[in-house]
Design a protein around this motif. Structure first.
Motif, PDB file in Angstrom:
ATOM      1  N   LYS A  99       4.747   2.126 -14.579  1.00  0.00           N
ATOM      2  CA  LYS A  99       4.681   3.567 -14.342  1.00  0.00           C
ATOM      3  C   LYS A  99       5.987   4.046 -13.719  1.00  0.00           C
ATOM      4  O   LYS A  99       6.835   3.237 -13.308  1.00  0.00           O
ATOM      5  CB  LYS A  99       3.540   3.884 -13.380  1.00  0.00           C
ATOM      6  CG  LYS A  99       2.143   3.619 -13.887  1.00  0.00           C
ATOM      7  CD  LYS A  99       1.134   4.031 -12.818  1.00  0.00           C
ATOM      8  CE  LYS A  99      -0.284   3.887 -13.276  1.00  0.00           C
ATOM      9  NZ  LYS A  99      -1.258   4.306 -12.226  1.00  0.00           N
ATOM     10  N   ARG A 135       7.211  10.288  -1.580  1.00  0.00           N
ATOM     11  CA  ARG A 135       6.382   9.319  -2.297  1.00  0.00           C
ATOM     12  C   ARG A 135       6.941   9.008  -3.677  1.00  0.00           C
ATOM     13  O   ARG A 135       6.853   7.876  -4.161  1.00  0.00           O
ATOM     14  CB  ARG A 135       4.951   9.849  -2.409  1.00  0.00           C
ATOM     15  CG  ARG A 135       4.027   8.913  -3.180  1.00  0.00           C
ATOM     16  CD  ARG A 135       2.615   9.457  -3.266  1.00  0.00           C
ATOM     17  NE  ARG A 135       1.772   8.634  -4.105  1.00  0.00           N
ATOM     18  CZ  ARG A 135       0.512   8.879  -4.412  1.00  0.00           C
ATOM     19  NH1 ARG A 135      -0.072   9.976  -3.920  1.00  0.00           N
ATOM     20  NH2 ARG A 135      -0.184   8.079  -5.205  1.00  0.00           N
ATOM     21  N   HIS A 136       7.532   9.983  -4.337  1.00  0.00           N
ATOM     22  CA  HIS A 136       8.011   9.801  -5.699  1.00  0.00           C
ATOM     23  C   HIS A 136       9.483   9.370  -5.721  1.00  0.00           C
ATOM     24  O   HIS A 136      10.263   9.710  -4.841  1.00  0.00           O
ATOM     25  CB  HIS A 136       7.816  11.085  -6.500  1.00  0.00           C
ATOM     26  CG  HIS A 136       6.370  11.511  -6.567  1.00  0.00           C
ATOM     27  ND1 HIS A 136       5.422  10.798  -7.234  1.00  0.00           N
ATOM     28  CD2 HIS A 136       5.729  12.577  -5.994  1.00  0.00           C
ATOM     29  CE1 HIS A 136       4.241  11.393  -7.093  1.00  0.00           C
ATOM     30  NE2 HIS A 136       4.411  12.481  -6.352  1.00  0.00           N
ATOM     31  N   THR A 160      10.516   0.923  -4.969  1.00  0.00           N
ATOM     32  CA  THR A 160       9.287   0.925  -4.161  1.00  0.00           C
ATOM     33  C   THR A 160       9.502   1.447  -2.747  1.00  0.00           C
ATOM     34  O   THR A 160       8.547   1.879  -2.097  1.00  0.00           O
ATOM     35  CB  THR A 160       8.702  -0.492  -4.084  1.00  0.00           C
ATOM     36  OG1 THR A 160       9.675  -1.379  -3.510  1.00  0.00           O
ATOM     37  CG2 THR A 160       8.314  -0.988  -5.468  1.00  0.00           C
ATOM     38  N   ASP A 162      -0.929   0.736  -7.570  1.00  0.00           N
ATOM     39  CA  ASP A 162      -1.369   1.706  -8.581  1.00  0.00           C
ATOM     40  C   ASP A 162      -0.296   2.738  -8.881  1.00  0.00           C
ATOM     41  O   ASP A 162      -0.401   3.472  -9.872  1.00  0.00           O
ATOM     42  CB  ASP A 162      -2.656   2.403  -8.125  1.00  0.00           C
ATOM     43  CG  ASP A 162      -2.511   3.036  -6.747  1.00  0.00           C
ATOM     44  OD1 ASP A 162      -1.669   2.568  -5.962  1.00  0.00           O
ATOM     45  OD2 ASP A 162      -3.237   4.008  -6.450  1.00  0.00           O
ATOM     46  N   ASP A 163       0.709   2.823  -8.028  1.00  0.00           N
ATOM     47  CA  ASP A 163       1.855   3.702  -8.282  1.00  0.00           C
ATOM     48  C   ASP A 163       2.966   2.982  -9.040  1.00  0.00           C
ATOM     49  O   ASP A 163       4.005   3.574  -9.338  1.00  0.00           O
ATOM     50  CB  ASP A 163       2.438   4.205  -6.957  1.00  0.00           C
ATOM     51  CG  ASP A 163       1.720   5.462  -6.473  1.00  0.00           C
ATOM     52  OD1 ASP A 163       0.936   6.014  -7.258  1.00  0.00           O
ATOM     53  OD2 ASP A 163       1.936   5.866  -5.324  1.00  0.00           O
ATOM     54  N   GLY A 167       0.013   0.742  -3.051  1.00  0.00           N
ATOM     55  CA  GLY A 167       1.168   1.126  -3.852  1.00  0.00           C
ATOM     56  C   GLY A 167       1.197   0.498  -5.227  1.00  0.00           C
ATOM     57  O   GLY A 167       1.944   0.936  -6.091  1.00  0.00           O
ATOM     58  N   ARG A 173      -0.709   8.747   2.330  1.00  0.00           N
ATOM     59  CA  ARG A 173       0.455   8.775   1.431  1.00  0.00           C
ATOM     60  C   ARG A 173       0.548  10.090   0.661  1.00  0.00           C
ATOM     61  O   ARG A 173       1.617  10.436   0.140  1.00  0.00           O
ATOM     62  CB  ARG A 173       0.410   7.592   0.468  1.00  0.00           C
ATOM     63  CG  ARG A 173      -0.674   7.668  -0.598  1.00  0.00           C
ATOM     64  CD  ARG A 173      -0.576   6.492  -1.558  1.00  0.00           C
ATOM     65  NE  ARG A 173      -1.637   6.520  -2.553  1.00  0.00           N
ATOM     66  CZ  ARG A 173      -1.744   5.625  -3.532  1.00  0.00           C
ATOM     67  NH1 ARG A 173      -0.875   4.636  -3.625  1.00  0.00           N
ATOM     68  NH2 ARG A 173      -2.723   5.711  -4.412  1.00  0.00           N
ATOM     69  N   GLU A 174      -0.565  10.819   0.585  1.00  0.00           N
ATOM     70  CA  GLU A 174      -0.537  12.127  -0.083  1.00  0.00           C
ATOM     71  C   GLU A 174       0.339  13.112   0.678  1.00  0.00           C
ATOM     72  O   GLU A 174       0.806  14.107   0.106  1.00  0.00           O
ATOM     73  CB  GLU A 174      -1.961  12.681  -0.195  1.00  0.00           C
ATOM     74  CG  GLU A 174      -2.930  11.795  -0.976  1.00  0.00           C
ATOM     75  CD  GLU A 174      -2.542  11.669  -2.428  1.00  0.00           C
ATOM     76  OE1 GLU A 174      -1.865  12.600  -2.952  1.00  0.00           O
ATOM     77  OE2 GLU A 174      -2.890  10.653  -3.061  1.00  0.00           O
ATOM     78  N   GLU A 227       0.106  -0.291 -14.475  1.00  0.00           N
ATOM     79  CA  GLU A 227      -1.277  -0.170 -14.932  1.00  0.00           C
ATOM     80  C   GLU A 227      -1.611  -1.416 -15.753  1.00  0.00           C
ATOM     81  O   GLU A 227      -0.845  -1.825 -16.634  1.00  0.00           O
ATOM     82  CB  GLU A 227      -1.452   1.077 -15.794  1.00  0.00           C
ATOM     83  CG  GLU A 227      -2.883   1.369 -16.179  1.00  0.00           C
ATOM     84  CD  GLU A 227      -3.721   1.857 -15.008  1.00  0.00           C
ATOM     85  OE1 GLU A 227      -4.910   1.518 -14.949  1.00  0.00           O
ATOM     86  OE2 GLU A 227      -3.163   2.590 -14.149  1.00  0.00           O
ATOM     87  N   GLY A 281       6.043   4.625  -7.660  1.00  0.00           N
ATOM     88  CA  GLY A 281       5.646   5.306  -6.437  1.00  0.00           C
ATOM     89  C   GLY A 281       6.271   4.576  -5.252  1.00  0.00           C
ATOM     90  O   GLY A 281       7.424   4.168  -5.296  1.00  0.00           O
ATOM     91  N   ARG A 282       5.471   4.347  -4.206  1.00  0.00           N
ATOM     92  CA  ARG A 282       6.037   3.761  -2.995  1.00  0.00           C
ATOM     93  C   ARG A 282       5.032   2.778  -2.385  1.00  0.00           C
ATOM     94  O   ARG A 282       3.816   2.956  -2.520  1.00  0.00           O
ATOM     95  CB  ARG A 282       6.376   4.857  -1.984  1.00  0.00           C
ATOM     96  CG  ARG A 282       7.230   4.403  -0.831  1.00  0.00           C
ATOM     97  CD  ARG A 282       7.644   5.573   0.037  1.00  0.00           C
ATOM     98  NE  ARG A 282       8.683   5.180   0.985  1.00  0.00           N
ATOM     99  CZ  ARG A 282       9.204   5.970   1.906  1.00  0.00           C
ATOM    100  NH1 ARG A 282       8.791   7.229   2.008  1.00  0.00           N
ATOM    101  NH2 ARG A 282      10.152   5.543   2.726  1.00  0.00           N
TER     102      ARG A 282
END
Length: 685
Positions: A606, A662-663, A400, A551-552, A549, A656-657, A555, A609-610
Motif C-alpha cells: 500500500k 501519518r501519511h 514507516t 495495515d498501513d 501499522g 494515530r487518527e 494487504e 502509513g506509519r
C-alpha cells in the motif's frame, strides 16, 4: 624495513638481527605494546614507546571500529616503505592501529596474497584489533622461501600459540595465495582449533588467468617487464569501490566527490608500484610458488577439519573465485560461503566490506571451543549501525517513520523510551506484526536513544544452516546476529537474564508473525506462562508493548489457508517445514497456536502509513518469589500482560487518527525541510 603502520621488536633468525618494524612518524601514534612472533622464539611483549598497556573488559554499544579511517590509498603509502629490501626472512608484525584487544581475545594470523606485504587488512586493523590479537605475515620482496617453508613457518606460529593458550581458537585469514597457505596449515594441524577464513583463495590457480603468464614471463624482453605488473595491478580490483571507503568522512558531498576522483586517479597511478613490489624475477617466483601452493592445498583438502568461511568475489578478474567457492563448499566438511557479486580480487580493500561484521554475522567469532550466543556476542559498532539503519534500511525507515511512546512509573505516556528501565534485566513482551517488520525499528531506537543492545530471541530456524542459500551475500539473517538476536531456547534466555541484558520476546512466534487474513492485531499466545517464571526468577522488569501499522503498509490476499488448498503449494510447505526445528516441540501445544509453519504469503503493498509503538508501565517481578510456586498468580500476571498489550494496540489505533504526519507525503516533506526520520512529530499522547 619499516612502516608507519606497524610495530614490532628486533628479531633474531639464523644468526642475523633484523630491524624493528617501527617508523617514527608523528602521523601514526602507537597505542599499545606489540606482540611479534619470530622464527625461533616464542611470542614476546615489548613496551612500544613506553606506552601503558591497557586491556578493555568489553566493548560498549556503538563503539568506534575505525572503518573508513583507512583506505586503499593508505595501503599504497605503506607499501612504499615496506618494499625496501633488508635481506630478512618472513616475519610477523602487529599493526599499531589495531590497539589493545578486549580480554580473552583470540589470535588472528593474516596470510597475505601474492604481494606478500601483509598489509591487506589495513582497512580492518582497528576493528579486528579490538577483538583479536592481530598478527600479519610479511614476506620481503626478495625472499625466496618455498611454499613448504612458509607452511612450516606458519605452523610453528600456531603451535606455539596453541601451546600457550590451548582452550582458545586461532584464526587464519588467507587472501588469494594466503588462502592456499591457510588450507595447507589447517590440513597439517587437524587437532588444533582453527577458524579458517579464505578470501578469493588461489586454489583455483590451474583454472585462472594467471597460469598462462608463467611462460610469457620467461619469454618477455627485459624492456617490457614493467608493463606486466602494471597490467596485473589494474586487474586486481575495482578502483571506484576501492576509493569509496570514506563512510566516516564529515566532508560535503561535493568535496567527497572531488576526493573520490582524486583517489581513483591515485589508485590507477599506484598500479605502477607493483613494478617495485613484483619485479620480473619476483613475479615469476611468486607465480611458481602460487602454482605449487595451489597444488599442495588441493591435495590436502581431505585433511582439513577446521571451520572454514569462504568470501568470494563475483567480479574477480584474476581467479574464478565464485566457482571455486562452490567447489570448496562441496569438498570441505565444515564450510560456509558468502558471495560478493560486484567486488574484485582485492575484496578486503573495497568499499562496503567490513571483515569483522562478516565474522560476527556468520557466527564465527568465539573465544572458546564452541560459539556461545551470549558470552561471545560483540555489540554493534557505529559503522554497522550506520550501514544497516541509514543505508540498508533507509528507505524502509523513511516509509514507516516509526514513532515510539513509553509509560512512566506514574502512568504518564511520553514520547521516546524513557519509561523503559535502563538497568537490566528487562524483558520486552509484545505483539508480532506481519513478517516481524517492527523488529528493526525497536532495535534501532534502543541503540540510538538508550545506547543499549536489545537481544531478540528468535526462531531457531533463523540460525539453521539449511535456511541459507549455498552461496549468498550478507543476508538479513546475518544482520540479526550482528545486532544481538539469539535462538529462543531456555538456556539462552537464562544466560541473558543472568547477565542483566535487555531481551525482546514474542510469545506468539511464527503463528503471530504469519497470521492469516482478518487476524491483524490478534494475539496468538500459548496457554502456559513460559516467560513469567523465568523473569521472576531473575527479578526482571517486564515491559508489555503494542505496535500498529502493518495495515498501513500491506494487504494480504493469499494466506496460509489459501495456499494449503493448492496441492503443489501444500506439498511444498509440508516438506519445507518437516525439517524445521519446533520451538515448543516438547510441550505438545496443539491448535492454532501450535501451527508454526513457515510460508510465503501473497501480499500487495500500500501507500505507506506509519508504525506506532507504545510500551506500557514496567511490571516489577523482583521480590515476587511466589510467582515461581503459585501457578494461579503466575497465570494472573500472564493474562494481565496480554490485556495490557491489547489496550496499547487499541490506544494506538485510535490515536494515530490524530497524527498529522501519518501519511508518507507529509513525512517526506518534513524530512526534506526539517529533520531526520526519528524526529518527525506525531500525535500528543
Amino acid at each position: 624495513m619499516s612502516s608507519p603502520l606497524i610495530q614490532g621488536s628486533t628479531m633474531a633468525s639464523m644468526g642475523k638481527v633484523f630491524p624493528p618494524l617501527v617508523l617514527l612518524n608523528p602521523k601514526y601514534k602507537p597505542c599499545y605494546p606489540g606482540r611479534v612472533a619470530s622464527r625461533n622464539t616464542k611470542s614476546i611483549i615489548k613496551n612500544c614507546f613506553n606506552e601503558k598497556y591497557f586491556v578493555q573488559e568489553k566493548l560498549d554499544p556503538l563503539w568506534d571500529d575505525g572503518y573508513g579511517s583507512q583506505t586503499a590509498q593508505d595501503y599504497l603509502e605503506a607499501a612504499k616503505d615496506m618494499i625496501r629490501p633488508d635481506n630478512g626472512p618472513p616475519r610477523w608484525f602487529c599493526p599499531i592501529e589495531s590497539g589493545p584487544p578486549i580480554k580473552n581475545s583470540p589470535v588472528l594470523l593474516f596470510l597475505p596474497g601474492i604481494d606478500g606485504l601483509g598489509m591487506g587488512l589495513i582497512l580492518h586493523h582497528k576493528a579486528l584489533g579490538k577483538v583479536f590479537e592481530v598478527r600479519c605475515l610479511h614476506i620481503p620482496v626478495y625472499d625466496r622461501t618455498p611454499f613448504e617453508g612458509l607452511v612450516k613457518f606458519a605452523t610453528d606460529a600456531i603451535r606455539s600459540e596453541h601451546a600457550s593458550i590451548p582452550d582458545r581458537p586461532i584464526y587464519l585469514v588467507g587472501e588469494s595465495f594466503g588462502g592456499c597457505l591457510a588450507l595447507s596449515v589447517a590440513a597439517f594441524n587437524p587437532t588444533i582449533d582453527l577458524v579458517v577464513i579464505l578470501v578469493n583463495p588461489a586454489t583455483s590457480f590451474n583454472r585462472s588467468q594467471l597460469q598462462p603468464m608463467l611462460p610469457f614471463l620467461e619469454a618477455c624482453p627485459k624492456e617490457l617487464h614493467k608493463i606486466i605488473p602494471y597490467l596485473f595491478g589494474l586487474s586486481l580490483g575495482n578502483p571506484m569501490k576501492m576509493a569509496n571507503v570514506q563512510v566516516n568522512s564529515p566532508l560535503s558531498p561535493t568535496k567527497k566527490l572531488e576526493n573520490l576522483f582524486l583517489d581513483v586517479k591515485s589508485l590507477v597511478e599506484g598500479a605502477t608500484l607493483l613494478a617495485d613490489i613484483l619485479p620480473k624475477e619476483t613475479l615469476s617466483w611468486k607465480l611458481k610458488s602460487l602454482k605449487s601452493g595451489a597444488a599442495h592445498a588441493n591435495s590436502h583438502l581431505h585433511a582439513v577439519k577446521s571451520e572454514v568461511l569462504v568470501l568470494a568475489s563475483g567480479n574477480d578478474n584474476m581467479l574464478p573465485s565464485a566457482a571455486e567457492a562452490r567447489r570448496l563448499l562441496d569438498l570441505l566438511e565444515n564450510c560456509k560461503v558468502r558471495d560478493f557479486y560486484h567486488s574484485g580480487h582485492t575484496l578486503l580493500v573495497e568499499d562496503g566490506i567490513n571483515l569483522l561484521t562478516i565474522i560476527k554475522g556468520t557466527n564465527k567469532y568465539r573465544r572458546s571451543k564452541t560459539h556461545d550466543f551470549v558470552s561471545d556476542f560483540l555489540p554493534p559498532s557505529k559503522s554497522e549501525f550506520k550501514e544497516t539503519f541509514d543505508e540498508h534500511l533507509g528507505l524502509f525507515r523513511l516509509a514507516t517513520s516509526p514513532v515510539m511512546f513509553s509509560t512512566l512509573e506514574n502512568g504518564k505516556i511520553v514520547k521516546g523510551l524513557s519509561g523503559i528501565p535502563d538497568q537490566g534485566p528487562v524483558l520486552l513482551v509484545g505483539y508480532h506484526m506481519f513478517f516481524g517488520t517492527e523488529i528493526g525499528a525497536i532495535v534501532e531506537e534502543y541503540l540510538r536513544e538508550k545506547k543499549i543492545v536489545l537481544h531478540g530471541v528468535a526462531h531457531p530456524e533463523i540460525f539453521a544452516e539449511n535456511i541459507e542459500a549455498p552461496l549468498q551475500v550478507i543476508s538479513g539473517f546475518d544482520r540479526f546476529r550482528v545486532f544481538g538476536a539469539v535462538p529462543v531456547t531456555a538456556r539462552n534466555v537464562f544466560k541473558l537474564m543472568s547477565n542483566k541484558r535487555h531481551v525482546l520476546l514474542y510469545p506468539g512466534g511464527v503463528r503471530e508473525a504469519l497470521h492469516r487474513k482478518g487476524e491483524k492485531y490478534k494475539l496468538f499466545w500459548p496457554e502456559k506462562p513460559e516467560f513469567v517464571r523465568m523473569a521472576s526468577k531473575f527479578g526482571a522488569k517486564i515491559v508489555p508493548f503494542g505496535v500498529v501499522g502493518e495495515d498501513d503498509l500491506m494487504e494480504q490476499f493469499l494466506d496460509y489457508n489459501d495456499l494449503m488448498k493448492i496441492p503443489l503449494m501444500k506439498e511444498f510447505i509440508s516438506q519445507r517445514n518437516t525439517a524445521i526445528s519446533r520451538v515448543r516441540g516438547g510441550t505438545q501445544i496443539t491448535g492454532e497456536v501450535g501451527n508454526q509453519d513457515f510460508f510465503v504469503p501473497g501480499i500487495c503493498p500500500k501507500i505507506p502509513g506509519r508504525f506506532y509503538f507504545l510500551f506500557g508501565k514496567p511490571i516489577e517481578t523482583k521480590g515476587r518469589e511466589e510467582l515461581l510456586k503459585n501457578k494461579e498468580l503466575c497465570n494472573e500476571l500472564y493474562l494481565q500482560i496480554q490485556s495490557e498489550i491489547t489496550r496499547n494496540i487499541d490506544y494506538l489505533l485510535k490515536k494515530r487518527e490524530d497524527d498529522p504526519y501519518r501519511h508518507v507525503f507529509e513525512r517526506t516533506m518534513y524530512r526534506a525541510l526539517s529533520g531526520p526520520v526519528h524526529q518527525i512529530p506525531a500525535f500528543d499522547p
